[in-house]
Every structure is written in C-alpha cells, then in structure tokens.
Design a protein around this motif. Structure first.
Motif, PDB file in Angstrom:
ATOM      1  N   ASP A 247       1.683  11.500   6.212  1.00 49.05           N
ATOM      2  CA  ASP A 247       1.591  12.961   6.262  1.00 49.05           C
ATOM      3  C   ASP A 247       0.607  13.415   7.333  1.00 49.05           C
ATOM      4  OD1 ASP A 247       2.191  15.648   5.200  1.00 49.05           O
ATOM      5  OD2 ASP A 247       0.072  15.593   4.617  1.00 49.05           O
TER       6      ASP A 247
ATOM      7  N   THR B 104       0.834  -1.203   0.000  1.00 49.54           N
ATOM      8  CA  THR B 104       0.000   0.000   0.000  1.00 49.54           C
ATOM      9  C   THR B 104       0.866   1.249   0.000  1.00 49.54           C
ATOM     10  OG1 THR B 104      -0.036   0.157   2.407  1.00 49.54           O
ATOM     11  CG2 THR B 104      -1.747  -1.203   1.377  1.00 49.54           C
ATOM     12  N   GLU B 105       0.257   2.379  -0.219  1.00 46.51           N
ATOM     13  CA  GLU B 105       0.947   3.666  -0.169  1.00 46.51           C
ATOM     14  C   GLU B 105       0.705   4.309   1.189  1.00 46.51           C
ATOM     15  OE1 GLU B 105      -0.285   5.988  -3.506  1.00 46.51           O
ATOM     16  OE2 GLU B 105       0.563   4.596  -4.944  1.00 46.51           O
TER      17      GLU B 105
ATOM     18  N   GLU C 233       2.596   5.525   3.527  1.00 40.08           N
ATOM     19  CA  GLU C 233       3.277   6.775   3.887  1.00 40.08           C
ATOM     20  C   GLU C 233       2.609   7.969   3.224  1.00 40.08           C
ATOM     21  OE1 GLU C 233       5.182   6.627   6.408  1.00 40.08           O
ATOM     22  OE2 GLU C 233       5.261   4.447   6.322  1.00 40.08           O
ATOM     23  N   ASN C 234       2.200   7.806   1.985  1.00 41.63           N
ATOM     24  CA  ASN C 234       1.514   8.902   1.280  1.00 41.63           C
ATOM     25  C   ASN C 234       0.134   9.157   1.855  1.00 41.63           C
ATOM     26  OD1 ASN C 234       3.683   9.056  -0.431  1.00 41.63           O
ATOM     27  ND2 ASN C 234       2.755   7.815  -2.010  1.00 41.63           N
ATOM     28  N   LEU C 235      -0.554   8.110   2.261  1.00 44.71           N
ATOM     29  CA  LEU C 235      -1.927   8.262   2.735  1.00 44.71           C
ATOM     30  C   LEU C 235      -2.010   8.667   4.202  1.00 44.71           C
ATOM     31  CD1 LEU C 235      -3.425   5.108   1.002  1.00 44.71           C
ATOM     32  CD2 LEU C 235      -3.726   7.490   0.317  1.00 44.71           C
TER      33      LEU C 235
END
Length: 66
Positions: free
Chosen positions: A31, A23-24, A26-28
């Motif tokens: 932040d 999954t993403e 860190e991006n989701l």
C-alpha cells in the motif's frame, strides 16, 4: 527486550521472518509503495524491501526456518 529471541515486543513481520513463515508484505509495504508511486514520490527503498520479502515468501516450505 525488543531484540530478545521470542520477545512479544518485536513486530509481527520480524517474528514471521525469524520463524521462516510468509510475511504480510503486500499489506505492510504494498500500500505504501502504491501510494508513493501514485503521488509521484520515488520509493526505491520500500520497493527493494518488498522485493526481498516477496522472495522470502516464495522460498520452498522445506527450507523455511533453516
């Protein structure tokens, strides 16, 4: 429609999890966690969700999707 297998109406995160792909996280969530902590706002549920997704991402490739 949203919960139907293969539905394009689900989130990308949901589709990645269902397919056993990384999954993403860190991006989701990364932040949001960073911003919350910087503002002195406790984010224990976001941190727990991120920890779960990070563990998912570290699973050996051979076991993904099973």
């Amino acid at each position: 429609m949203v919960t139907a297998p293969g539905s394009s109406m689900t989130s990308s995160l949901s589709r990645e999890l269902a397919a056993g792909r990384p999954t993403e996280v860190e991006n989701l969530l990364g932040d949001l966690i960073h911003r919350g902590r910087a503002a002195d706002v406790p984010v224990p549920r976001l941190a727990a969700a991120a920890l779960t997704l990070r563990a998912h991402n570290r699973r050996p490739t051979a076991t993904r999707g099973n």
